[in-house]
Design an enzyme around this catalytic site. Sequence first.
Site, PDB file in Angstrom:
ATOM      1  N   THR A  97       0.814  -1.221   0.000  1.00  0.00           N
ATOM      2  CA  THR A  97       0.000   0.000   0.000  1.00  0.00           C
ATOM      3  C   THR A  97       0.849   1.273   0.000  1.00  0.00           C
ATOM      4  O   THR A  97       2.053   1.230   0.169  1.00  0.00           O
ATOM      5  CB  THR A  97      -0.945   0.006   1.224  1.00  0.00           C
ATOM      6  OG1 THR A  97      -0.177  -0.293   2.401  1.00  0.00           O
ATOM      7  CG2 THR A  97      -2.033  -1.030   1.078  1.00  0.00           C
ATOM      8  N   ASP A  98       0.154   2.422  -0.154  1.00  0.00           N
ATOM      9  CA  ASP A  98       0.814   3.734  -0.215  1.00  0.00           C
ATOM     10  C   ASP A  98       0.796   4.427   1.143  1.00  0.00           C
ATOM     11  O   ASP A  98       0.765   5.659   1.214  1.00  0.00           O
ATOM     12  CB  ASP A  98       0.100   4.640  -1.228  1.00  0.00           C
ATOM     13  CG  ASP A  98       0.008   3.993  -2.599  1.00  0.00           C
ATOM     14  OD1 ASP A  98       1.001   3.402  -3.021  1.00  0.00           O
ATOM     15  OD2 ASP A  98      -1.058   4.072  -3.219  1.00  0.00           O
ATOM     16  N   SER A 149       1.184   8.684   5.176  1.00  0.00           N
ATOM     17  CA  SER A 149       0.620   8.652   3.829  1.00  0.00           C
ATOM     18  C   SER A 149       1.749   8.966   2.861  1.00  0.00           C
ATOM     19  O   SER A 149       2.356  10.035   2.945  1.00  0.00           O
ATOM     20  CB  SER A 149      -0.495   9.691   3.687  1.00  0.00           C
ATOM     21  OG  SER A 149      -0.877   9.789   2.329  1.00  0.00           O
ATOM     22  N   ARG A 150       2.051   8.041   1.963  1.00  0.00           N
ATOM     23  CA  ARG A 150       3.192   8.244   1.062  1.00  0.00           C
ATOM     24  C   ARG A 150       2.855   9.196  -0.080  1.00  0.00           C
ATOM     25  O   ARG A 150       3.710   9.503  -0.898  1.00  0.00           O
ATOM     26  CB  ARG A 150       3.676   6.892   0.535  1.00  0.00           C
ATOM     27  CG  ARG A 150       4.192   6.010   1.660  1.00  0.00           C
ATOM     28  CD  ARG A 150       4.945   4.780   1.182  1.00  0.00           C
ATOM     29  NE  ARG A 150       5.322   3.990   2.346  1.00  0.00           N
ATOM     30  CZ  ARG A 150       4.727   2.870   2.740  1.00  0.00           C
ATOM     31  NH1 ARG A 150       3.700   2.406   2.051  1.00  0.00           N
ATOM     32  NH2 ARG A 150       5.125   2.208   3.791  1.00  0.00           N
ATOM     33  N   VAL A 151       1.610   9.649  -0.133  1.00  0.00           N
ATOM     34  CA  VAL A 151       1.236  10.661  -1.125  1.00  0.00           C
ATOM     35  C   VAL A 151       1.414  12.048  -0.519  1.00  0.00           C
ATOM     36  O   VAL A 151       1.774  13.004  -1.190  1.00  0.00           O
ATOM     37  CB  VAL A 151      -0.213  10.429  -1.594  1.00  0.00           C
ATOM     38  CG1 VAL A 151      -0.694  11.562  -2.476  1.00  0.00           C
ATOM     39  CG2 VAL A 151      -0.310   9.112  -2.351  1.00  0.00           C
TER      40      VAL A 151
END
Length: 505
Positions: free
Chosen positions: A341-342, A367-369
């Site tokens: 997951t991101d 959250s990698r975004v």
Amino acid sequence: MDDTIFDINEIASAIKEQIKNVDLGVEAEQFGRILNVGDGIARVSGLPNVMASEMLEFPHDIYGLALNLEEDQIGVVVMGYAYELQENDTVKGTGRILSVPVGEEMLGRVVDPLGRPLDEKGSITTKNFRPIEFLAPSVVDRQPVKEPLQTGIKAIDSMIPIGRGQRELIIGDRRTGKSTICTDTILNQRDKGVFCIYVAIGQEASYVARVTQKLESLGALDYTIIVNASASFPASLQYIAPYAGCAMGEYFMYSGKHALVIYDDLSKHATAYRQLSLLLRRPPGREAYPGDVFYLHARLLERAAKLSNELGGGSLTALPIIETQQGDVSSYIPTNVISITDGQIYLESDLFYAGVRPAINVGISVSRVGGNAQIKAMKKVAGRLRLDLAQYRELEAFSQFGTELDRATQGQLSRGERVVEVLKQKSDEPVPVADQVIILYAVIKGYLDDLDLLKIKEFEKEFINYMHLSHPDVGRSISETKDLLPEVEEHLLEAILNFKRLFIR
């Protein structure tokens, strides 16, 4: 007899012409036989040309999925209850992958993983079907995640933002509020053009009924599909449930629309797959899971994407849920899904029982975004919030030793307590993003530092009402421009000071 003369050559050529144009309409069909059946698994002989994951047809309108292709037999997972099947029954190959009905006709309905209605609202008529297994969009077919998917939860939208097309894991022990975060997110999608699919895997039937009733009573079922594979369903249907839900969401994504799919939860999905694999006599690996359990979830979650503008710009956002045991995020299935997951939102039991709800551990959650999935106004307000909260947690642990603290440290602890109080939120009450920006601005800039801690929630509620009634232009500006403009910030600051004077009186 009359004197009619027949020309043999003419008759022969006419017969040849007729034979040439005859369509016999013969279709070749493959048939096999059941060798033995039990525990939801059928062993089938024959069908030499069957494909992996092909749908097979049994008597009594029962279907199966060909999973094991062996030299002399096929291991088939029966989609339903296998007690009606017997040895020597005929099995027919269909030549197609298992498909489920999709489309807007499914909205507002509760269906099983094969798309059959479970809610006694009549049959579902749709012309559209999609295979449950489908190739994920390639890198060229995607675009970066940059459009926010607002959850309505202050702690998430400010510190762990989720974007349309992202895959954000929700992880934590049993009964820490994982499903509540997801249902609140569904409630917050009203009038935002996001279609929701809630997939219940191995849950109690009573719990799924409560979720359905809640969504219906709050008007969220109109844009939601519930795929129910509760604990009473066979492991085969629990296995295909998330893929069926994903296919229903993909219909909207490839139509240029936006969809959100929630898998509740993938721990039980992995357990169902382990059961099927062991019954099919596949070699067990770590924790008795089969060797391809990583691929099981990777091929599912990779299908979530934000499509390129050439393909319509639709998106499919995935919120998988994983249940941990005693907070152990390093066990097999959690580490697998974390790596796919991101980002992850980690819910902690200690925080939950201390009354901090949602019980999000900011240190482990990520959250990698990041800021790409936030509006400018939220980025301006909550830029340092995550770091400040993490520092507060450290200072809080240090202060428990009874050490005398200097004034600056006491101020930081006081600010942290108020931030935590503001981030607390009741379930079923999502907060619009403009209201989030307004109250977070007040607490982060220190305008709540001198208020009594027990009055923070009262202040928040009354202040938001005051802004709606007396200064609606502030919220409207944030919603329309997605930014906190200097003149709007001045107006907001003036409103905070005016209301604070009224509140303290």
